[in-house]
Motif scaffolding. Structure first.
Motif, short mmCIF file in Angstrom:
data_model
loop_
_atom_site.label_atom_id
_atom_site.label_comp_id
_atom_site.label_asym_id
_atom_site.label_seq_id
_atom_site.Cartn_x
_atom_site.Cartn_y
_atom_site.Cartn_z
N ALA A 1 0.84 -1.20 0.00
CA ALA A 1 0.00 0.00 0.00
C ALA A 1 0.87 1.25 0.00
N PHE A 2 0.30 2.34 -0.53
CA PHE A 2 0.86 3.69 -0.42
C PHE A 2 0.03 4.48 0.60
N GLU A 3 0.70 5.24 1.44
CA GLU A 3 0.06 6.28 2.26
C GLU A 3 0.53 7.62 1.70
N VAL A 4 -0.38 8.39 1.15
CA VAL A 4 -0.03 9.66 0.50
C VAL A 4 -0.61 10.80 1.32
N THR A 5 0.26 11.73 1.75
CA THR A 5 -0.14 12.88 2.56
C THR A 5 0.15 14.15 1.80
N ALA A 6 -0.88 14.99 1.62
CA ALA A 6 -0.71 16.25 0.90
C ALA A 6 0.01 17.27 1.77
N GLY A 7 0.69 18.21 1.10
CA GLY A 7 1.29 19.32 1.81
C GLY A 7 0.27 20.40 2.08
N GLU A 8 0.71 21.58 2.48
CA GLU A 8 -0.21 22.67 2.79
C GLU A 8 -0.90 23.17 1.53
N ASP A 9 -0.21 23.12 0.40
CA ASP A 9 -0.82 23.52 -0.86
C ASP A 9 -1.53 22.33 -1.47
N LEU A 10 -2.26 22.57 -2.56
CA LEU A 10 -2.96 21.51 -3.25
C LEU A 10 -1.96 20.43 -3.66
N SER A 11 -2.29 19.20 -3.38
CA SER A 11 -1.35 18.11 -3.65
C SER A 11 -1.14 17.94 -5.16
N PRO A 12 0.08 17.62 -5.56
CA PRO A 12 0.33 17.38 -6.98
C PRO A 12 -0.30 16.06 -7.40
N GLU A 13 -0.36 15.85 -8.71
CA GLU A 13 -0.91 14.59 -9.21
C GLU A 13 -0.03 13.42 -8.78
N PHE A 14 -0.68 12.30 -8.51
CA PHE A 14 0.01 11.08 -8.13
C PHE A 14 -0.53 9.99 -9.05
N THR A 15 0.32 9.52 -9.97
CA THR A 15 -0.11 8.57 -10.99
C THR A 15 0.65 7.27 -10.82
N ILE A 16 -0.07 6.15 -10.96
CA ILE A 16 0.55 4.84 -10.87
C ILE A 16 0.21 4.05 -12.12
N SER A 17 0.99 2.99 -12.40
CA SER A 17 0.75 2.20 -13.60
C SER A 17 0.95 0.72 -13.31
N ALA A 18 0.33 -0.10 -14.14
CA ALA A 18 0.42 -1.55 -13.98
C ALA A 18 0.54 -2.20 -15.35
N GLY A 19 1.21 -3.35 -15.39
CA GLY A 19 1.35 -4.09 -16.63
C GLY A 19 0.64 -5.43 -16.59
N VAL A 20 0.01 -5.74 -15.45
CA VAL A 20 -0.79 -6.96 -15.30
C VAL A 20 -2.14 -6.55 -14.73
N PRO A 21 -3.18 -7.39 -14.86
CA PRO A 21 -4.48 -7.03 -14.27
C PRO A 21 -4.35 -6.77 -12.78
N THR A 22 -4.79 -5.58 -12.36
CA THR A 22 -4.58 -5.12 -10.99
C THR A 22 -5.85 -4.46 -10.47
N GLU A 23 -6.23 -4.83 -9.24
CA GLU A 23 -7.38 -4.22 -8.57
C GLU A 23 -6.88 -3.32 -7.45
N LEU A 24 -7.42 -2.10 -7.39
CA LEU A 24 -6.96 -1.09 -6.45
C LEU A 24 -8.10 -0.64 -5.54
N LEU A 25 -7.77 -0.45 -4.27
CA LEU A 25 -8.69 0.13 -3.29
C LEU A 25 -8.08 1.42 -2.79
N LEU A 26 -8.82 2.52 -2.90
CA LEU A 26 -8.30 3.84 -2.54
C LEU A 26 -9.24 4.53 -1.56
N TRP A 27 -8.74 4.83 -0.37
CA TRP A 27 -9.48 5.67 0.59
C TRP A 27 -8.97 7.10 0.48
N CYS A 28 -9.90 8.05 0.42
CA CYS A 28 -9.57 9.48 0.37
C CYS A 28 -10.21 10.17 1.57
N PHE A 29 -9.41 10.95 2.27
CA PHE A 29 -9.87 11.68 3.45
C PHE A 29 -9.50 13.16 3.30
#
Length: 227
Positions: free
Chosen positions: A198-226
């Protein structure tokens, strides 16, 4: 923005005492006798577990209060029963949402062989308890809202089914991205991430930059946003 990797291989592993087969749990964060001051949760997430149960195995009646418990099956099925009289079964393609509110007793058991599921406890549930099961269709290359709680939102997605593909995380103050199955390609940050990581991504004080990920095999992702 900061992004921390939580490797599935570093999770706390729990089995029943003795040689009882058919039940194993992996805890991402401190739970019960397993304690690490650097792993006590993330935002309102107080538990992030993966369970593997044989048919008929599970968790006897116990008490919960103040959390919403979200169950995402990967295989098999999980049957829930609680002290309000509610019961329900959740299987792949569905999500179970149990708001424990001011307090409720419940049990849950695998009712199919090789039942494997992700279960997340989110703090902040109040009022009367409730249980519901919803159908969810995870789309290829796009986020689908699976659960919306006052504390945050769970999104699901699939990528990599027809070759390498990528997806950008929606912006939020805190984001927890779990690889439920498959694997992510190597990035500038780390070696590839695989199922259970898993990744834990924490934004800074300003608007967070884009965070892009990629896969080369079938992948299922679960993303919680707070926020």
């Amino acid at each position: 923005m900061t992004a921390q990797i939580r490797r599935g291989t570093a999770r706390f592993t729990e089995r029943p005492p003795g040689l009882r087969p058919g039940k194993i749990t992996w805890h991402t964060y401190s739970f019960g006798p397993h304690y690490d001051p650097d792993r006590i949760g993330f935002g309102p997430i107080v538990a992030y577990d993966e369970h593997l149960l044989r048919d008929g195995e599970g968790f006897d009646t116990h008490h919960h209060a103040g959390v919403s418990i979200v169950t995402w099956p990967l295989s098999g099925e999980v049957t829930h029963t609680d002290s309000t009289g509610a019961t329900g079964t959740v299987s792949p393609g569905q999500v179970g949402v149990f708001t424990t509110g001011d307090g409720v007793d419940h049990s849950e058991f695998a009712t199919a062989s090789s039942t494997r599921f992700i279960q997340v406890w989110i703090a902040g549930s109040t009022g009367a308890p409730a249980y519901a099961v919803h159908d969810v269709v995870a789309r290829e290359g796009a986020w689908t809202e699976a659960v919306s709680l006052p504390a945050g939102t769970l999104y699901v997605a699939r990528i990599g089914t027809s070759g390498p593909s990528e997806i950008t995380l929606p912006e939020a103050r805190l984001r927890h991205l779990h690889i439920a199955s498959g694997a992510l390609l190597r990035s500038g940050m780390a070696e590839p991430l695989v199922a259970g990581d898993a990744f834990e991504v924490t934004a800074g004080e300003d608007l967070s930059p884009e965070f892009t990920i990629s896969a080369g095999v079938p992948t299922e992702l679960l993303l919680w946003c707070f926020d």
